[in-house]
Write an enzyme that holds these catalytic residues in place. Structure first.
Site, mmCIF file in Angstrom:
data_model
loop_
_atom_site.group_PDB
_atom_site.id
_atom_site.type_symbol
_atom_site.label_atom_id
_atom_site.label_comp_id
_atom_site.label_asym_id
_atom_site.label_seq_id
_atom_site.Cartn_x
_atom_site.Cartn_y
_atom_site.Cartn_z
ATOM 1 C CD GLN A 120 -2.878 1.537 1.217
ATOM 2 O OE1 GLN A 120 -3.760 0.735 1.529
ATOM 3 N NE2 GLN A 120 -3.113 2.606 0.477
ATOM 4 N N GLY A 121 0.964 1.945 -1.106
ATOM 5 C CA GLY A 121 1.789 3.144 -1.182
ATOM 6 C C GLY A 121 0.950 4.374 -0.886
ATOM 7 C CB ALA A 122 1.866 7.947 -0.702
ATOM 8 C CD GLU A 123 0.225 10.212 -5.572
ATOM 9 O OE1 GLU A 123 -0.021 10.001 -6.756
ATOM 10 O OE2 GLU A 123 0.291 11.344 -5.064
ATOM 11 C CB ALA A 124 -0.539 3.112 -6.425
ATOM 12 C CE LYS A 129 2.157 2.295 -9.168
ATOM 13 N NZ LYS A 129 3.555 2.630 -9.399
ATOM 14 C CG ASP A 162 9.275 8.366 -6.669
ATOM 15 O OD1 ASP A 162 9.996 8.828 -5.766
ATOM 16 O OD2 ASP A 162 8.261 7.679 -6.443
#
Ligand SMILES: Nc1ncnc2c1ncn2[C@@H]1O[C@H](COP(=O)(O)OP(=O)(O)OP(=O)(O)O)[C@@H](O)[C@H]1O
Ligand SMILES: [Mg+2]
Length: 234
Positions: free
Chosen positions: A13-17, A32, A138
């Site tokens: 679980q990332g910040a945007e995806a 994703k 990134d």
């Protein structure tokens, strides 16, 4: 709930995806899924999500075309915020790879030769990416995967796979390439203690494979100096 991910297993679980592992047409894949950010204006959020997915798919393909390993793009659904990609089962992130190597080789400032080779390989691939005017946007040791497998002659075959191109762009400017290097350095040195010389090996390899290393490295040094001054001022 996104209908694509009903049968997927959440991997990250990332910040945007969110990243799910799933089956796609008989292959193991990752989904994703870029979820909407409630604090953003809905129209802007939709625009940004579509832009990131489009950029990610485009740059993944461009890298593959120039011989830099990236996940194959299986499927894109812009409206649902979904990208389905090849899953690298045997890979670990460069971050995990470095930590593991450090554990085995506990002399600060010195690194196992295999790790230096992996890092030089990363420097070479990054130079190839920049030679084609692709800016990753990134770069961190979590956005690079390392897959080590035994080859047919019992030798160790190492693959370097670049991922997470949502913030990527296309640019010829040495400044953009220099900033890409600087972002990686910042992330690298803050994640991996005593890694200055290791990062030095990456830059050395980058230089020897870059078609415009002079301009890029001088911009990188300039951006680094600016960053340091900012830190000193506070
Ligand atoms: N194709 C793949 N094969 C195997 N593992 C993957 C793949 N793509 C992503 N991963 C794993 O999922 C993690 C997150 O993927 P990615 O960096 O694309 O998403 P992200 O949401 O942007 O993450 P973050 O916000 O932490 O940067 C990776 O660090 C890696 O561990
Ligand atoms: Mg990431």
């Amino acid at each position: 709930m996104n209908p694509y991910v009903n049968h997927g297993v959440l991997l990250h679980q990332g910040a945007e995806a969110k990243i799910y592992k799933c089956e796609f047409l008989g292959r193991t894949a990752i989904i994703k899924f870029r979820f909407s950010k409630k604090y953003r204006h809905p129209e802007l959020d939709e625009k940004l999500t579509k832009k990131r997915i489009t950029q990610e798919a485009r740059s993944l393909l461009r890298c593959r075309n120039i011989g830099v390993q990236t996940p194959a793009v299986y499927f894109v659904d812009l409206d649902m915020g979904v990208l389905v990609l090849e899953y690298f089962d045997m890979a670990q992130t460069l971050k995990e790879h470095i930590f593991q190597a450090y554990e085995k080789y506990d002399t600060p400032g010195q690194y196992p030769p295999e790790l230096v080779q992996v890092i030089e390989n990363v420097g070479q691939k990054l130079a190839m990416i920049h030679n084609s005017d692709i800016i990753h946007g990134d770069l961190t040791s979590s956005n690079i995967l390392v897959e080590c497998q035994e080859g047919s002659e019992g030798n160790n075959v190492v693959k370097i796979i670049f991922i997470d191109f949502g913030l990527s762009s296309s640019s010829r400017l040495v400044e953009d390439k220099g900033v890409d290097l600087y972002v990686l350095e910042k992330a690298f040195l803050s994640t991996h203690p005593n890694s200055e010389n290791l990062f030095g090996a990456l830059i050395k390899s980058y230089k020897s494979h870059s078609t415009n290393c002079k301009g890029i490295i001088s911009k990188y040094e300039e951006v680094k100096l600016r960053g340091r001054k900012r830190t000193m001022v506070g």
